[in-house]
Design an enzyme around this catalytic site. Structure first.
Site, PDB file in Angstrom:
ATOM      1  N   GLU A 149      18.203 -36.788  45.119  1.00 40.69           N
ATOM      2  CA  GLU A 149      18.085 -37.235  43.715  1.00 40.69           C
ATOM      3  C   GLU A 149      17.166 -38.435  43.611  1.00 40.69           C
ATOM      4  O   GLU A 149      16.358 -38.540  42.690  1.00 40.69           O
ATOM      5  CB  GLU A 149      19.472 -37.540  43.146  1.00 40.69           C
ATOM      6  N   HIS A 173      12.283 -33.174  63.878  1.00 48.95           N
ATOM      7  CA  HIS A 173      11.887 -31.756  63.927  1.00 48.95           C
ATOM      8  C   HIS A 173      10.731 -31.463  62.995  1.00 48.95           C
ATOM      9  O   HIS A 173      10.613 -30.360  62.482  1.00 48.95           O
ATOM     10  CB  HIS A 173      13.092 -30.882  63.572  1.00 48.95           C
ATOM     11  N   TRP A 187       7.620 -27.486  23.240  1.00 52.08           N
ATOM     12  CA  TRP A 187       7.306 -27.515  24.673  1.00 52.08           C
ATOM     13  C   TRP A 187       6.777 -26.111  24.945  1.00 52.08           C
ATOM     14  O   TRP A 187       7.536 -25.137  24.926  1.00 52.08           O
ATOM     15  CB  TRP A 187       8.560 -27.803  25.502  1.00 52.08           C
ATOM     16  N   LYS A 244      13.851 -38.562  41.178  1.00 53.69           N
ATOM     17  CA  LYS A 244      13.621 -39.635  40.184  1.00 53.69           C
ATOM     18  C   LYS A 244      12.227 -40.207  40.345  1.00 53.69           C
ATOM     19  O   LYS A 244      11.484 -40.379  39.379  1.00 53.69           O
ATOM     20  CB  LYS A 244      14.674 -40.732  40.349  1.00 53.69           C
ATOM     21  N   ARG A 286      12.943 -33.101  23.452  1.00 53.45           N
ATOM     22  CA  ARG A 286      13.121 -31.679  23.780  1.00 53.45           C
ATOM     23  C   ARG A 286      11.803 -30.972  24.029  1.00 53.45           C
ATOM     24  O   ARG A 286      11.774 -29.823  24.484  1.00 53.45           O
ATOM     25  CB  ARG A 286      13.878 -30.979  22.650  1.00 53.45           C
ATOM     26  N   GLU A 325       9.511 -37.564  39.257  1.00 56.03           N
ATOM     27  CA  GLU A 325       9.436 -37.095  37.857  1.00 56.03           C
ATOM     28  C   GLU A 325       9.010 -38.195  36.895  1.00 56.03           C
ATOM     29  O   GLU A 325       8.475 -37.889  35.834  1.00 56.03           O
ATOM     30  CB  GLU A 325      10.746 -36.456  37.409  1.00 56.03           C
ATOM     31  N   LYS A 357      13.461 -32.226  28.443  1.00 56.35           N
ATOM     32  CA  LYS A 357      14.810 -32.675  28.729  1.00 56.35           C
ATOM     33  C   LYS A 357      15.674 -31.534  29.253  1.00 56.35           C
ATOM     34  O   LYS A 357      16.531 -31.727  30.108  1.00 56.35           O
ATOM     35  CB  LYS A 357      15.450 -33.246  27.454  1.00 56.35           C
ATOM     36  N   ASN A 377      13.260 -22.205  18.360  1.00 57.63           N
ATOM     37  CA  ASN A 377      13.498 -22.726  19.715  1.00 57.63           C
ATOM     38  C   ASN A 377      14.106 -21.588  20.523  1.00 57.63           C
ATOM     39  O   ASN A 377      15.141 -21.041  20.147  1.00 57.63           O
ATOM     40  CB  ASN A 377      14.453 -23.924  19.689  1.00 57.63           C
ATOM     41  N   GLY A 378      13.458 -21.233  21.622  1.00 57.24           N
ATOM     42  CA  GLY A 378      13.987 -20.163  22.471  1.00 57.24           C
ATOM     43  C   GLY A 378      12.829 -19.312  22.969  1.00 57.24           C
ATOM     44  O   GLY A 378      11.681 -19.744  22.955  1.00 57.24           O
ATOM     45  N   CYS A 428      12.358 -26.611  22.780  1.00 59.78           N
ATOM     46  CA  CYS A 428      11.726 -27.161  21.573  1.00 59.78           C
ATOM     47  C   CYS A 428      12.830 -27.734  20.689  1.00 59.78           C
ATOM     48  O   CYS A 428      14.014 -27.590  20.979  1.00 59.78           O
ATOM     49  CB  CYS A 428      11.012 -26.061  20.815  1.00 59.78           C
TER      50      CYS A 428
HETATM   51  C1  BG6 Z   1      15.177 -30.769  33.762  1.00 62.54           C
HETATM   52  C2  BG6 Z   1      15.435 -32.210  33.393  1.00 62.54           C
HETATM   53  O1  BG6 Z   1      14.301 -30.195  32.843  1.00 62.54           O
HETATM   54  O2  BG6 Z   1      16.379 -30.027  33.767  1.00 62.54           O
HETATM   55  C3  BG6 Z   1      16.327 -32.809  34.449  1.00 62.54           C
HETATM   56  O3  BG6 Z   1      14.203 -32.933  33.323  1.00 62.54           O
HETATM   57  C4  BG6 Z   1      17.617 -32.011  34.526  1.00 62.54           C
HETATM   58  O4  BG6 Z   1      16.624 -34.170  34.145  1.00 62.54           O
HETATM   59  C5  BG6 Z   1      17.359 -30.503  34.697  1.00 62.54           C
HETATM   60  O5  BG6 Z   1      18.369 -32.471  35.639  1.00 62.54           O
HETATM   61  C6  BG6 Z   1      18.638 -29.727  34.411  1.00 62.54           C
HETATM   62  O6  BG6 Z   1      18.937 -29.961  33.050  1.00 62.54           O
HETATM   63  P1  BG6 Z   1      20.464 -29.803  32.557  1.00 62.54           P
HETATM   64  O7  BG6 Z   1      20.445 -30.158  31.111  1.00 62.54           O
HETATM   65  O8  BG6 Z   1      20.850 -28.374  32.818  1.00 62.54           O
HETATM   66  O9  BG6 Z   1      21.283 -30.760  33.397  1.00 62.54           O
END
Ligand code: BG6
Length: 607
Positions: free
Chosen positions: A480, A503, A75, A484, A27, A487, A602, A101-102, A2
């Site tokens: 990766e 396999h 969040w 991408k 966030r 997500e 994020k 936040n936490g 958050c």
């Molecule tokens: C996810 C993000 O929540 O956390 C990703 O959407 C990120 O983009 C992953 O790779 C790890 O986050 P961080 O800040 O530890 O690199």
């Protein structure tokens, strides 16, 4: 995760809080709210959904007058994203409002205790227990009530509090969640992230765990848990305000993709001096390195895939065994980590809960710890024994791009640095340095040399599933690339080691199944091209990604993406670029919320 923000000064608080929350929205963005001191009472306004809804509901802040307040963008962890569960939360007596936040791990037992004492709960959140504890412990000093309250809490918290008894003060407490103070003239702030402050002030104080702050319009005081006042250093934010703005791009993600040449250059350049890789921040000696029997890399999400790429380079140059573990797995796996282990922790935000936990696990087992993070003053940066920053600048889009490529180049730099400690032939060293220095330019070329990507996105955006295949370093990039796509475009995508197709996965290949084949590693590219033949024989539609000069690929696949001739050791940095752009334009075709994909955040600061 958050975002919290607080303001006290002479101007109206609500518009400042709303502007700050807009910068923190990445966030978490499922609900939001503000609480402002309106003379002797606290006015609260909350919404489900985005900050824009809160701006509308409060008439851009005009409906909540007052010059002291706190704000929150959420969040959801405990309790659905509803108005009742949105922060700020009020005490029963209406004297206190809190944002958090936490996560409070012992909130259930506290909730039972407080309910038993007659306190009434409005929400299902863990946060609400905090504001009732403050009310319970308040005997005239908010700071003392905060200290007594936080002594009861287990978990992580960045707290913001206002109180009708001290109407022009805002209170802040930090424990394992980021919290920064903004020092203005006749006004002061706090926020979860510098991006919410930098429009108002560049003078900031990074709170440490266990610190309490009291801010009035003209004073900032920081205390420890015994109430002793602390002399905190004021830091100066150097990056430009525009760094946290879209800068004319449609989305932060596109802007951050385009920023990668500069971000990678900013990360590499300071660490190349007189043809050598230097890490002043490490202070590792050849003896220290000799004591390392294995390297464990741990992270989450894209950072984990950066580790998967880095493994190949570290093992190739240093011949030290490298294991790459998901942080959420490592923390519960009773890992074989000891004083002969170098634990490398990768995290863009430096706040991901699983990664923090894995770091603590490694420290407890005696590992040497090295963090690769992007956010200054973040929790992981403070916890690790050694910290190397990726100088990517603020990354706002939830799906990381420049965060990922700068993590890669730090891993490459470390591999060259360690190899040099072991004794690297000068000619090889020089070639590696030249290859590293070429990366920013090659990234730009990779951005520019694929004008067909929007058209390819138009072709593939309706696919029910996409397969990304590759071998060795190409496989790590495929992981990766698939993430991408998932997500931000919400298409199912799966990365597979090309050699594994036969396999199992090849059973899923049928007419027009899209397969994205990564053929950028010269040493084994022929093998992957054989896999292209295999899947095409079963009707697949193949989009091949390879070096621009690779003529053979032109007869093997249906569509093509190219990268410039990059050192194969470091090609992940250019290889991921077209895949980032393909995911971006596919998401655009699908009308997705690219910077804030559904259900994501994020950085996830809870388990
Ligand atoms: C996810 C993000 O929540 O956390 C990703 O959407 C990120 O983009 C992953 O790779 C790890 O986050 P961080 O800040 O530890 O690199």
């Amino acid at each position: 995760m958050c975002g919290i923000v607080g303001f006290t000064g002479t101007q109206q608080a609500a518009p400042v809080l709303l502007e700050g929350l807009k910068k923190l929205e990445y966030r978490g963005y499922d609900s939001a709210g503000v609480a402002v001191m309106d003379k002797d009472r606290i006015a609260v306004s909350k919404v489900t959904g985005r900050i824009a809804s809160l701006c509308e509901k409060t008439g851009q802040g005009k409906a909540v007058p007052g010059t002291t307040g706190v704000g929150h963008t959420r969040w959801a962890t405990h309790g659905a994203p509803t108005e009742e569960n949105a922060h700020p939360h009020l005490s029963n007596d209406g004297k206190f409002a809190i944002v958090h936040n936490g996560i409070i791990e012992n909130y259930l037992e506290l909730r039972e205790e407080l309910t038993g004492r007659g306190y009434h709960f409005e929400s299902q959140t863990d946060t609400e227990v905090i504001v009732h504890l403050i009310e319970m412990y308040y005997r005239g000093s908010v700071r003392e009530a905060l200290i007594r309250t936080t002594n009861r809490l287990q978990g992580s918290y960045a707290l913001g509090v206002i109180c009708t008894e001290e109407p022009e003060k805002i209170f802040a407490v930090r424990e394992a969640s980021p919290l920064i103070l903004g020092i203005g003239v006749g006004e002061n702030f706090f926020a979860s992230d510098v991006t919410a402050l930098v429009s108002y002030t560049r003078n900031v104080i990074y709170l440490e765990d266990g610190e309490y702050a009291e801010l009035t319009p003209d004073s900032v005081r920081v205390f420890d848990c015994s109430g002793r006042i602390l002399d905190k250093e004021i830091s100066r934010v150097t990056w430009d305000v525009r760094a946290a703005e879209k800068g004319g791009y449609a989305h932060f993600m596109l802007k951050e993709i385009m920023e990668q040449p500069g971000a990678v250059k900013a990360t590499i350049e300071p660490r190349l001096k007189n043809g050598k890789v230097v890490f002043d921040e490490l202070g590792m000696t050849e003896k220290d390195l000799r004591s390392i029997r294995k390297i464990v890399i741990t992270a989450c999400g894209s950072a984990y895939y950066a580790g998967c790429s880095g493994k190949y380079v570290l093992e190739s140059l240093c011949r030290i065994p490298v294991e790459v573990e998901l942080a959420s797995e490592l923390r519960y796996s009773d890992p074989l980590i000891d004083s002969h282990t170098l634990l490398i922790v990768i995290s863009q935000s430096g706040e991901t809960a699983d990664t923090i936990a894995a770091l603590k696990e490694g420290r407890e087992r005696g590992a040497k710890t090295l963090a690769i993070v992007n956010v200054l003053g973040s929790s992981i940066a403070k916890l690790a024994g050694m910290t190397v920053y990726t100088w990517a600048g603020p990354e706002i889009a939830v799906a990381t791009t420049k965060g990922f490529t700068t993590q890669l180049v730090v891993l490459y730099l470390l591999a060259v640095y360690f190899a040099d400690l072991q004794g690297l032939a000068a000619s090889v060293y020089a070639q590696l340095i030249a290859s590293l220095q070429a990366l920013p330019r090659q990234i730009q070329q990779a951005i520019d040399m694929n004008p067909s990507i929007p058209e390819l996105a138009g072709k593939y955006h309706g696919s029910s599933s996409l397969f990304f295949i590759g071998r060795n370093t190409d496989y790590a990039v495929a992981l990766e690339g698939a993430l991408k796509m998932k997500e931000i475009s919400y298409l199912h995508a799966e990365a597979y080691a090309a050699g594994e197709l036969k396999h199992g996965t090849i059973a899923l290949i049928e007419e027009h199944t899209p397969v994205i084949a990564l053929c950028c590693n010269w040493t084994i590219m022929e093998k992957t091209m054989n896999n292209i033949v295999e899947v095409k024989a079963r009707g697949a539609e193949v989009l091949a990604l390879s070096f621009r000069g690779n003529q053979k690929i032109l007869s093997a696949a249906d569509d093509f993406l190219f990268i410039p001739d990059t050192d194969p050791l470091f090609s992940a940095v250019t290889e991921i670029i077209p895949l980032q752009l393909l995911a971006y334009y596919t998401a655009l075709e699908n009308g997705c919320d690219i910077d804030k994909p559904k259900n994501l955040a994020k950085s996830v600061t809870v388990e």
